[in-house]
Scaffold this active site. Structure first.
Site, mmCIF file in Angstrom:
data_model
loop_
_atom_site.group_PDB
_atom_site.id
_atom_site.type_symbol
_atom_site.label_atom_id
_atom_site.label_comp_id
_atom_site.label_asym_id
_atom_site.label_seq_id
_atom_site.Cartn_x
_atom_site.Cartn_y
_atom_site.Cartn_z
ATOM 1 N N ASP A 31 0.846 -1.194 0.000
ATOM 2 C CA ASP A 31 0.000 0.000 0.000
ATOM 3 C C ASP A 31 0.881 1.243 0.000
ATOM 4 O O ASP A 31 1.903 1.286 0.694
ATOM 5 C CB ASP A 31 -0.927 0.009 1.217
ATOM 6 C CG ASP A 31 -2.088 0.988 1.062
ATOM 7 O OD1 ASP A 31 -3.232 0.523 0.944
ATOM 8 O OD2 ASP A 31 -1.856 2.212 1.050
ATOM 9 N N THR A 34 -1.540 6.570 0.920
ATOM 10 C CA THR A 34 -2.044 7.904 0.620
ATOM 11 C C THR A 34 -2.995 8.303 1.742
ATOM 12 O O THR A 34 -3.127 7.579 2.735
ATOM 13 C CB THR A 34 -2.767 7.909 -0.733
ATOM 14 O OG1 THR A 34 -3.875 6.986 -0.670
ATOM 15 C CG2 THR A 34 -1.833 7.503 -1.860
ATOM 16 N N THR A 132 -15.637 -1.424 -9.976
ATOM 17 C CA THR A 132 -16.827 -0.737 -9.482
ATOM 18 C C THR A 132 -17.964 -0.782 -10.488
ATOM 19 O O THR A 132 -17.723 -0.900 -11.703
ATOM 20 C CB THR A 132 -16.480 0.739 -9.178
ATOM 21 O OG1 THR A 132 -17.666 1.472 -8.883
ATOM 22 C CG2 THR A 132 -15.823 1.405 -10.387
ATOM 23 N N ASP A 133 -19.194 -0.639 -10.002
ATOM 24 C CA ASP A 133 -20.341 -0.548 -10.907
ATOM 25 C C ASP A 133 -20.405 0.795 -11.624
ATOM 26 O O ASP A 133 -21.138 0.950 -12.609
ATOM 27 C CB ASP A 133 -21.646 -0.805 -10.149
ATOM 28 C CG ASP A 133 -21.912 0.164 -9.002
ATOM 29 O OD1 ASP A 133 -21.057 1.027 -8.719
ATOM 30 O OD2 ASP A 133 -22.977 0.051 -8.365
ATOM 31 N N GLU A 134 -19.625 1.781 -11.171
ATOM 32 C CA GLU A 134 -19.699 3.107 -11.782
ATOM 33 C C GLU A 134 -19.203 3.118 -13.222
ATOM 34 O O GLU A 134 -19.484 4.063 -13.975
ATOM 35 C CB GLU A 134 -18.933 4.122 -10.929
ATOM 36 C CG GLU A 134 -19.531 4.291 -9.550
ATOM 37 C CD GLU A 134 -19.045 5.531 -8.823
ATOM 38 O OE1 GLU A 134 -18.783 6.550 -9.485
ATOM 39 O OE2 GLU A 134 -18.932 5.464 -7.591
ATOM 40 N N TYR A 158 -13.120 9.494 -12.159
ATOM 41 C CA TYR A 158 -12.900 8.264 -11.399
ATOM 42 C C TYR A 158 -13.386 7.049 -12.168
ATOM 43 O O TYR A 158 -12.635 6.085 -12.392
ATOM 44 C CB TYR A 158 -13.610 8.337 -10.048
ATOM 45 C CG TYR A 158 -13.819 6.981 -9.416
ATOM 46 C CD1 TYR A 158 -12.731 6.167 -9.116
ATOM 47 C CD2 TYR A 158 -15.096 6.488 -9.145
ATOM 48 C CE1 TYR A 158 -12.910 4.899 -8.548
ATOM 49 C CE2 TYR A 158 -15.284 5.237 -8.579
ATOM 50 C CZ TYR A 158 -14.194 4.446 -8.284
ATOM 51 O OH TYR A 158 -14.373 3.207 -7.744
ATOM 52 N N SER A 161 -11.357 6.210 -15.242
ATOM 53 C CA SER A 161 -10.060 5.589 -14.952
ATOM 54 C C SER A 161 -10.234 4.127 -14.554
ATOM 55 O O SER A 161 -9.412 3.271 -14.907
ATOM 56 C CB SER A 161 -9.322 6.376 -13.868
ATOM 57 O OG SER A 161 -9.969 6.272 -12.608
ATOM 58 N N LYS A 162 -11.309 3.809 -13.834
ATOM 59 C CA LYS A 162 -11.554 2.409 -13.481
ATOM 60 C C LYS A 162 -11.989 1.606 -14.708
ATOM 61 O O LYS A 162 -11.608 0.439 -14.854
ATOM 62 C CB LYS A 162 -12.615 2.314 -12.384
ATOM 63 C CG LYS A 162 -12.132 2.750 -11.013
ATOM 64 C CD LYS A 162 -10.997 1.879 -10.487
ATOM 65 C CE LYS A 162 -11.451 0.494 -10.097
ATOM 66 N NZ LYS A 162 -10.335 -0.312 -9.493
ATOM 67 N N ARG A 222 -28.365 4.334 -5.060
ATOM 68 C CA ARG A 222 -27.224 3.440 -5.100
ATOM 69 C C ARG A 222 -27.635 2.079 -4.528
ATOM 70 O O ARG A 222 -28.583 1.980 -3.740
ATOM 71 C CB ARG A 222 -26.042 3.995 -4.279
ATOM 72 C CG ARG A 222 -25.516 5.341 -4.785
ATOM 73 C CD ARG A 222 -24.880 5.215 -6.147
ATOM 74 N NE ARG A 222 -24.320 6.465 -6.641
ATOM 75 C CZ ARG A 222 -24.938 7.293 -7.477
ATOM 76 N NH1 ARG A 222 -26.181 7.021 -7.883
ATOM 77 N NH2 ARG A 222 -24.348 8.382 -7.907
ATOM 78 N N ASP A 288 -25.442 20.207 -6.084
ATOM 79 C CA ASP A 288 -25.047 18.890 -6.566
ATOM 80 C C ASP A 288 -23.669 18.947 -7.213
ATOM 81 O O ASP A 288 -23.212 20.002 -7.659
ATOM 82 C CB ASP A 288 -26.068 18.391 -7.602
ATOM 83 C CG ASP A 288 -26.169 16.876 -7.650
ATOM 84 O OD1 ASP A 288 -25.315 16.215 -7.036
ATOM 85 O OD2 ASP A 288 -27.110 16.374 -8.292
ATOM 86 N N PRO A 290 -20.921 18.011 -10.241
ATOM 87 C CA PRO A 290 -21.047 17.891 -11.697
ATOM 88 C C PRO A 290 -21.156 16.432 -12.136
ATOM 89 O O PRO A 290 -20.454 15.562 -11.626
ATOM 90 C CB PRO A 290 -19.741 18.514 -12.222
ATOM 91 C CG PRO A 290 -19.240 19.385 -11.112
ATOM 92 C CD PRO A 290 -19.681 18.710 -9.852
ATOM 93 N N HIS A 292 -23.357 14.092 -11.685
ATOM 94 C CA HIS A 292 -23.740 13.139 -10.640
ATOM 95 C C HIS A 292 -24.687 12.087 -11.216
ATOM 96 O O HIS A 292 -25.828 12.389 -11.575
ATOM 97 C CB HIS A 292 -24.407 13.890 -9.494
ATOM 98 C CG HIS A 292 -24.518 13.099 -8.231
ATOM 99 N ND1 HIS A 292 -25.067 13.620 -7.083
ATOM 100 C CD2 HIS A 292 -24.163 11.825 -7.921
ATOM 101 C CE1 HIS A 292 -25.027 12.713 -6.123
ATOM 102 N NE2 HIS A 292 -24.490 11.607 -6.616
#
Length: 356
Positions: A31, A34, A132-134, A158, A161-162, A222, A288, A290, A292
């Site tokens: 690790d 961070t 991730t599901d994102e 994010y 990148s995933k 979610r 909110d 950006p 989202h």
């Protein structure tokens, strides 16, 4: 031995603790420590000969090659990632470096190591990539839940990148034959979660009598997964998953952010009542963020039908365990809230308060 990357972060550390508690073989834990990496989470295995921690970066190819050569793990479980959407909006470069370049570097080191293994060890080796599901984008209110064949439509730095890291893992399997497995999970919650994420942030703020900032109308949905269930799913996929396959891991708990916050307030009213009144008085709607995404939902039937896994916790049982853990561990919470973290929270939410 298995190599775990990102094993001092929220999900990674929970996995390491769960793995060792279950009598699994030794863990080599890499690790970079961070802001979200916390060795205090691993205090219970400090000195355990089955756990070796190495402070290092997955972008360091020479370090990866040395660790693989010295310890000869039979599997890599790859958690290491930058994972907070708001931070990716403010500073996307770190997400590209860790999630894309880091995964590429790890894949290349793993490929070289795996290629040189004796045949039996080569056949048994696994590279499990935790995602991730994102990556699937956003769903409308009546759209079917994400399946493993859903088109990738990432909407934040994010998730982009995933998604890139997922594609690299897939390509290294199809091009080079590296025996990979990928899991795409829904929103995790539970003990040891860094308090920038929704559930621990609301608990920590409520206990301090601070505003509970809810983005927009709070109706973003979610699917919530207790981290202990996620750990058991990863164990299952590592042991029995089909090489090259992706498995979605979800909790079957679609809930709006606003309902989550109200549930937390009700639990805190019960477990730690405030003389000033219900914690729900602290709910504050803010501007909110950006892009989202409106709704995520995981269809987790594949992992259940193929591998026999399903979550053990309902949301009601999991969230009660989580709130109680934060109430029982104020020292851990205080110690992870460094000056740098407090400054970031103030900067992120002050601007939204001003714009609401």
């Amino acid at each position: 031995m298995i190599l775990v990357t990102g094993g001092a972060g929220f999900i990674g550390a929970n996995f390491v603790l769960d793995w060792l508690a279950g009598g699994g073989e030794p863990v080599l834990n890499l690790d970079a420590l961070t802001y979200a990496g916390n060795l205090e989470t691993l205090a219970s295995v400090d000195g355990d000969p089955a756990h070796r921690f190495v402070h290092g970066d997955i972008c360091d190819r020479a370090l990866l090659e040395r660790l693989l050569a010295e310890h000869r793990p039979r599997a890599i479980v790859h958690f290491a990632a930058e994972s907070h959407v708001d931070r990716s909006i403010h500073g996307p470069g770190a997400f590209v470096r860790t999630n894309v370049e880091g995964t590429f570097t790890l894949l290349e080191a793993a490929r070289a190591y795996w290629s040189a293994l004796p045949q039996g060890e080569r056949e048994a080796f696994r590279f499990l990539h935790v995602s991730t599901d994102e990556v699937y984008g956003s769903l409308g209110p009546d759209d079917p839940a994400f399946t493993e064949t859903k088109t990738y439509e990432p909407n934040s730095p994010y998730s982009a990148s995933k998604a890139a890291s997922d594609h690299l893992v897939r390509a290294w399997h199809h091009t080079y034959g590296l025996p990979v497995l990928t899991t795409n999970c829904s929103n995790n919650y539970g003990p040891f979660q860094f308090p920038e994420k929704l559930i621990p942030l609301m608990i920590v703020n409520a206990l301090a009598g601070k505003p509970l900032p809810v983005y927009g109308d709070g109706l973003n949905v979610r699917d919530w997964l207790y981290v202990g269930d996620h750990c058991s799913a990863i164990r299952t996929v590592l042991a029995h998953g089909r090489v090259g396959e992706t498995y979605n891991v979800g909790g079957w708990n679609e809930i709006t952010n606003l309902d989550i916050v109200h549930s937390l307030c009700a639990l805190l009213d019960e477990l730690r009542p405030d003389a000033a009144g219900s914690h729900a008085r602290l709910i504050t709607h803010v501007t909110d963020r950006p892009g989202h995404d409106r709704r995520y939902a995981i269809d987790a039937r594949k992992i259940e039908h193929e591998l026999g896994w399903k979550p053990a916790q309902t949301f009601a049982t999991g969230i009660r365990k989580t709130v109680q853990w934060y109430l029982d561990n104020p020292r851990w919470v205080a110690n992870v809230q460094s000056g740098a973290y407090r400054d970031w929270v103030a900067r992120n939410y002050a601007a939204r308060e001003a714009g609401r």
